[in-house]
Motif scaffolding. Structure first.
Motif, PDB file in Angstrom:
ATOM      1  N   GLN A   6       0.813  -1.219   0.000  1.00 48.57           N
ATOM      2  CA  GLN A   6       0.000   0.000   0.000  1.00 48.57           C
ATOM      3  C   GLN A   6       0.850   1.274   0.000  1.00 48.57           C
ATOM      4  N   GLY A   7       2.176   1.114  -0.199  1.00 47.58           N
ATOM      5  CA  GLY A   7       3.019   2.292  -0.391  1.00 47.58           C
ATOM      6  C   GLY A   7       3.908   2.677   0.780  1.00 47.58           C
ATOM      7  N   ALA A   8       3.792   1.964   1.920  1.00 47.53           N
ATOM      8  CA  ALA A   8       4.591   2.339   3.094  1.00 47.53           C
ATOM      9  C   ALA A   8       6.011   1.770   3.016  1.00 47.53           C
ATOM     10  N   LYS A   9       6.906   2.391   3.796  1.00 48.44           N
ATOM     11  CA  LYS A   9       8.208   1.792   4.092  1.00 48.44           C
ATOM     12  C   LYS A   9       8.057   1.192   5.490  1.00 48.44           C
ATOM     13  N   VAL A  10       8.645   0.020   5.715  1.00 47.11           N
ATOM     14  CA  VAL A  10       8.442  -0.610   7.023  1.00 47.11           C
ATOM     15  C   VAL A  10       9.759  -1.004   7.684  1.00 47.11           C
ATOM     16  N   ALA A  11       9.780  -0.897   9.017  1.00 45.21           N
ATOM     17  CA  ALA A  11      10.865  -1.465   9.814  1.00 45.21           C
ATOM     18  C   ALA A  11      10.238  -2.578  10.641  1.00 45.21           C
ATOM     19  N   ILE A  12      10.861  -3.763  10.613  1.00 38.92           N
ATOM     20  CA  ILE A  12      10.330  -4.873  11.411  1.00 38.92           C
ATOM     21  C   ILE A  12      11.335  -5.216  12.505  1.00 38.92           C
ATOM     22  N   PHE A  13      10.793  -5.625  13.659  1.00 38.90           N
ATOM     23  CA  PHE A  13      11.602  -5.788  14.867  1.00 38.90           C
ATOM     24  C   PHE A  13      11.286  -7.132  15.518  1.00 38.90           C
ATOM     25  N   GLY A  14      12.312  -7.872  15.921  1.00 35.68           N
ATOM     26  CA  GLY A  14      12.122  -9.157  16.602  1.00 35.68           C
ATOM     27  C   GLY A  14      13.474  -9.618  17.104  1.00 35.68           C
ATOM     28  N   ARG A  15      13.489 -10.742  17.829  1.00 37.27           N
ATOM     29  CA  ARG A  15      14.764 -11.159  18.402  1.00 37.27           C
ATOM     30  C   ARG A  15      15.707 -11.802  17.392  1.00 37.27           C
ATOM     31  N   ARG A  16      15.122 -12.564  16.452  1.00 32.84           N
ATOM     32  CA  ARG A  16      15.997 -13.336  15.552  1.00 32.84           C
ATOM     33  C   ARG A  16      16.187 -12.658  14.198  1.00 32.84           C
ATOM     34  N   GLN A  17      17.423 -12.225  13.957  1.00 26.43           N
ATOM     35  CA  GLN A  17      17.739 -11.462  12.741  1.00 26.43           C
ATOM     36  C   GLN A  17      17.433 -12.271  11.476  1.00 26.43           C
ATOM     37  N   GLU A  18      17.664 -13.603  11.520  1.00 27.56           N
ATOM     38  CA  GLU A  18      17.491 -14.376  10.276  1.00 27.56           C
ATOM     39  C   GLU A  18      16.031 -14.371   9.809  1.00 27.56           C
ATOM     40  N   LYS A  19      15.096 -14.350  10.777  1.00 27.39           N
ATOM     41  CA  LYS A  19      13.671 -14.296  10.386  1.00 27.39           C
ATOM     42  C   LYS A  19      13.348 -12.936   9.769  1.00 27.39           C
ATOM     43  N   LEU A  20      13.927 -11.893  10.361  1.00 21.70           N
ATOM     44  CA  LEU A  20      13.693 -10.536   9.849  1.00 21.70           C
ATOM     45  C   LEU A  20      14.260 -10.415   8.436  1.00 21.70           C
ATOM     46  N   ASP A  21      15.487 -10.987   8.255  1.00 20.21           N
ATOM     47  CA  ASP A  21      16.150 -10.891   6.943  1.00 20.21           C
ATOM     48  C   ASP A  21      15.302 -11.550   5.857  1.00 20.21           C
ATOM     49  N   GLU A  22      14.652 -12.646   6.223  1.00 21.99           N
ATOM     50  CA  GLU A  22      13.838 -13.364   5.226  1.00 21.99           C
ATOM     51  C   GLU A  22      12.665 -12.488   4.755  1.00 21.99           C
ATOM     52  N   VAL A  23      12.006 -11.846   5.721  1.00 26.74           N
ATOM     53  CA  VAL A  23      10.847 -10.996   5.368  1.00 26.74           C
ATOM     54  C   VAL A  23      11.325  -9.762   4.593  1.00 26.74           C
ATOM     55  N   VAL A  24      12.443  -9.161   5.062  1.00 25.97           N
ATOM     56  CA  VAL A  24      12.986  -7.987   4.357  1.00 25.97           C
ATOM     57  C   VAL A  24      13.354  -8.386   2.921  1.00 25.97           C
ATOM     58  N   GLY A  25      13.961  -9.579   2.765  1.00 22.35           N
ATOM     59  CA  GLY A  25      14.342 -10.059   1.427  1.00 22.35           C
ATOM     60  C   GLY A  25      13.132 -10.208   0.531  1.00 22.35           C
ATOM     61  N   SER A  26      12.056 -10.745   1.085  1.00 23.34           N
ATOM     62  CA  SER A  26      10.879 -10.952   0.228  1.00 23.34           C
ATOM     63  C   SER A  26      10.226  -9.612  -0.132  1.00 23.34           C
ATOM     64  N   ILE A  27      10.274  -8.644   0.780  1.00 20.19           N
ATOM     65  CA  ILE A  27       9.726  -7.308   0.465  1.00 20.19           C
ATOM     66  C   ILE A  27      10.613  -6.599  -0.568  1.00 20.19           C
ATOM     67  N   SER A  28      11.942  -6.669  -0.353  1.00 24.03           N
ATOM     68  CA  SER A  28      12.866  -6.007  -1.297  1.00 24.03           C
ATOM     69  C   SER A  28      12.731  -6.613  -2.684  1.00 24.03           C
ATOM     70  N   GLY A  29      12.476  -7.938  -2.724  1.00 28.87           N
ATOM     71  CA  GLY A  29      12.321  -8.637  -4.005  1.00 28.87           C
ATOM     72  C   GLY A  29      11.177  -8.093  -4.843  1.00 28.87           C
ATOM     73  N   THR A  30      10.206  -7.456  -4.193  1.00 29.51           N
ATOM     74  CA  THR A  30       9.076  -6.901  -4.950  1.00 29.51           C
ATOM     75  C   THR A  30       9.255  -5.381  -5.144  1.00 29.51           C
ATOM     76  N   GLY A  31      10.462  -4.887  -4.771  1.00 32.03           N
ATOM     77  CA  GLY A  31      10.745  -3.458  -4.972  1.00 32.03           C
ATOM     78  C   GLY A  31      10.360  -2.589  -3.789  1.00 32.03           C
ATOM     79  N   GLY A  32       9.915  -3.202  -2.694  1.00 33.32           N
ATOM     80  CA  GLY A  32       9.520  -2.431  -1.505  1.00 33.32           C
ATOM     81  C   GLY A  32      10.715  -2.075  -0.642  1.00 33.32           C
ATOM     82  N   LYS A  33      10.480  -1.151   0.291  1.00 34.99           N
ATOM     83  CA  LYS A  33      11.560  -0.719   1.198  1.00 34.99           C
ATOM     84  C   LYS A  33      11.276  -1.255   2.594  1.00 34.99           C
ATOM     85  N   ALA A  34      12.228  -2.047   3.120  1.00 33.40           N
ATOM     86  CA  ALA A  34      12.058  -2.599   4.465  1.00 33.40           C
ATOM     87  C   ALA A  34      13.400  -2.693   5.165  1.00 33.40           C
ATOM     88  N   LEU A  35      13.318  -2.632   6.496  1.00 30.26           N
ATOM     89  CA  LEU A  35      14.515  -2.673   7.328  1.00 30.26           C
ATOM     90  C   LEU A  35      14.228  -3.650   8.473  1.00 30.26           C
TER      91      LEU A  35
END
Ligand code: NAP
Ligand code: COA
Length: 266
Positions: free
Chosen positions: A34-63
């Motif tokens: 819907q057009g937002a940039k998102v930062a996601i937060f959790g204890r395990r970096q590898e889970k965050l990296d997976e979600v960030v990777g899938s968002i970046s893969g569609t051209g979205g901005k995530a951290l």
């Protein structure tokens, strides 16, 4: 297919605790669509990296920023990193939580505290740390509670207490922070299929699961997408006059009262 028009969150920045999996990850992906940039937060970096990777893969901005919601310092640093990277903060979603089924007599003081600290203190920490950046232009905070907050539930006294606390915190922060144009709400999902929460609470036997679904007023579990719809409704202009409340998105499960939970947790 989304029932919302496109670009509802253009230019907005969201911080999502528990965004590395399940409902929180679904919300992160939907907000980016819907057009937002998102930062996601959790204890395990590898889970965050997976979600960030899938968002970046569609051209979205995530951290993805790792940390524990129980530490105010961790949350504050992550929110600072978000505003440094994306320049602002408009939306906070509190999705981080802990749950395990246990009777009160099978739970230590520390077991009770672990869940209350993750769910309730964690939500306070994120709301408190998000206030300053969000107060610049106003914004919206939404915490995820659960029907256990008001339906008496076996094996869930820690979760029920924590989620009821979040519902009350939601009202009080809405009252205090309206002056800063910050709306504070909660969403209480019922049973949502294909989530960690349900893997921990639902019966393992598929036949028993099917029977539990049939008793639901809508005859099925909910979907992550349906929780994303409620979140989008609340944080977008459609929710502009809504603050201090909990929206129940449970397919009518709470109407069945304690008996449904007794069967589910048997
Ligand atoms: P989930 O995938 O396990 O999501 C919880 C997330 O919180 C995980 O990504 C976890 O990542 C993170 N987390 C846990 N402890 C944390 C901590 N101390 N600090 C930072 N992050 C932490 O579960 P879910 O089923 O999607 O649940 C999401 C939310 O919906 C929860 O608030 C839950 O209570 C609520 N809910 C779910 C259902 C359901 O049917 N699933 C029903 C009602 C309410 P790490 O472990 O890497 O930290
Ligand atoms: N029954 C009884 N007590 C339990 C338990 C269980 N099934 N699982 C954990 N505990 C107790 C532990 O024994 C410990 O108490 P103690 O120190 O007195 O022994 C306390 O809970 C904390 O456990 P610990 O593993 O140190 O906590 P943690 O902070 O690493 O993890 C949990 C928190 C326990 C909630 C863990 O399940 C978790 O991280 N969950 C996140 C994902 C999740 O629950 N998703 C579903 C969301 S709905």
């Amino acid at each position: 297919m989304s029932v919302f028009k496109d670009g509802l969150l253009d230019g907005k920045v969201a911080f999502i605790t528990g965004g590395g999996s399940g409902i929180g990850a679904g919300i992160a992906k939907r907000f980016v669509e819907q057009g937002a940039k998102v930062a996601i937060f959790g204890r395990r970096q590898e889970k965050l990296d997976e979600v960030v990777g899938s968002i970046s893969g569609t051209g979205g901005k995530a951290l993805g920023v790792s940390g524990d919601v129980r530490s105010y310092d961790d949350v504050e640093k992550a929110i600072n990193k978000t505003t440094e990277e994306f320049g602002r903060l408009d939306i906070l979603i509190n999705a981080a939580a802990g749950n395990f089924p246990a009777p009160a007599l099978g739970m230590s003081s520390n077991g009770f505290k672990a869940v209350v600290d993750i769910d309730l203190l964690g939500s306070f920490n994120a709301c408190r740390a998000a206030f300053e950046p969000m107060s610049k232009d106003g914004g919206s905070m939404v915490s995820i509670t659960a029907t256990q907050a008001w339906v008496p539930t076996p094996l869930q006294c820690h979760v029920g207490a924590a989620k009821a606390g979040i519902a009350k915190l939601t009202q009080d922060l809405a009252l205090e922070w309206g002056f800063a144009k910050i709306r504070v709400n909660a969403v209480a999902p019922g049973p949502i299929g294909d989530t960690e929460g349900m893997r921990r609470l639902a019966p393992q036997d598929p036949k028993e699961q099917e029977a539990m679904q049939k008793i639901m007023p809508v005859g099925r579990w909910g979907t992550i997408d349906e929780i994303c719809d409620a979140m989008l409704f609340l944080v977008s202009p459609s929710g502009a006059f809504i603050t201090g409340t909990t929206i129940v998105v449970d397919g009518g499960q709470a109407l069945l009262g304690s008996a449904w939970f007794q069967k589910m947790m048997a």
